[in-house]
Design an enzyme around this catalytic site. Structure first.
Site, PDB file in Angstrom:
ATOM      1  N   LYS A  67       0.935  -1.401  -0.050  1.00 50.00           N
ATOM      2  CA  LYS A  67      -0.048   0.138  -0.041  1.00 50.00           C
ATOM      3  C   LYS A  67       0.818   1.224   0.007  1.00 50.00           C
ATOM      4  CE  LYS A  67      -3.866   2.340   1.922  1.00 50.00           C
ATOM      5  NZ  LYS A  67      -4.741   2.680   2.772  1.00 50.00           N
ATOM      6  N   HIS A 111     -20.348  11.189  -0.800  1.00 49.81           N
ATOM      7  CA  HIS A 111     -20.518   9.918   0.155  1.00 49.81           C
ATOM      8  C   HIS A 111     -22.294   9.854  -0.100  1.00 49.81           C
ATOM      9  CE1 HIS A 111     -20.228   6.917   2.936  1.00 49.81           C
ATOM     10  NE2 HIS A 111     -21.401   7.407   3.617  1.00 49.81           N
TER      11      HIS A 111
END
Ligand code: GRF
Length: 210
Positions: A67, A111
């Site tokens: 990552k 969102h």
């Protein structure tokens, strides 16, 4: 007010990205879209970018050993684009704190719920399971928490008796396509000021420097 450079990060379908493309093309946002960044080489958002002549940058999560390495590559692409604003529009990864800090105040997210209710994945499913009567969408600045940064724009829909997840998601998505371009426009017009947890929206033609 000068025209801004905006960049979009998307992982999939890209309908919110399309809403931004369309608003820019219609003259509703004083900006140029300088790039689509995606972590998914198969994202339909890529087709949308190509159709609009927007450069595509694929930072394929799967091709990095960690990552950390992925985020380093992503951060380099983002910096090289030198955008004024980076828009997470269905970007399905949580950004590490290095990137969030580096782009503080220039990174926004959409969102599909009325935050702070139902952060994280499957927000529409969460809303239905909880039994709320109203849900909606939120555009917010990104901070280091999960969907927790200062709110820019929200809009709501009623949850109907017969709604399933797909029906509610579709109704919220229609709102998202209005709210995201609206928030991007406000940013590009220099009308957003972050004051602690709150975002102040300045009236039209009044800039913070005045
Ligand atoms: C939207 O519901 C957005 O709010 C969420 O992911 C979905 C992306 O849809 N973060 P699309 O890719 O913009 O069509």
């Amino acid at each position: 007010m000068s025209s801004k450079r905006i960049a979009v990060l998307a992982s999939g379908r890209g309908s919110n990205f399309q809403a931004v493309i369309d608003a820019v093309a219609a003259g509703g946002i004083p900006a140029t879209c300088c790039g689509l960044i995606t972590d998914n080489p198969d994202a339909y958002a890529i087709d949308r970018a190509q159709a609009a002549g927007i450069p595509v940058y694929i930072v394929d999560y799967g091709s990095y050993p960690s990552k950390v390495a992925y985020e380093e590559a992503l951060s380099t692409v983002m910096k090289d684009l030198a955008a004024d604003l980076y828009i997470l529009a269905g970007y399905m990864r949580i950004l590490g704190s290095g990137i969030v800090k580096a782009f503080h105040g220039r990174l926004i997210n959409i969102h599909p719920a009325l935050l702070p209710a139902f952060p994280g994945l499957h927000a529409q499913r969460q809303a239905l399971s909880y039994g709320v009567r109203v849900s909606g969408c939120t555009v917010h600045f990104v901070d280091e928490g999960m969907d927790s940064g200062p709110v820019i724009v929200q809009a709501c829909v009623n949850v109907e008796e017969e709604d399933d997840e797909e029906m509610l998601a579709a109704r919220i998505l229609t709102l998202e396509h209005r709210c995201l371009p609206q928030a991007v426009r406000l940013f590009c017009e220099d009308r957003l000021m972050i004051e602690g947890r709150r975002v102040r929206i300045l009236p039209e033609n009044k800039h913070p420097s005045e």
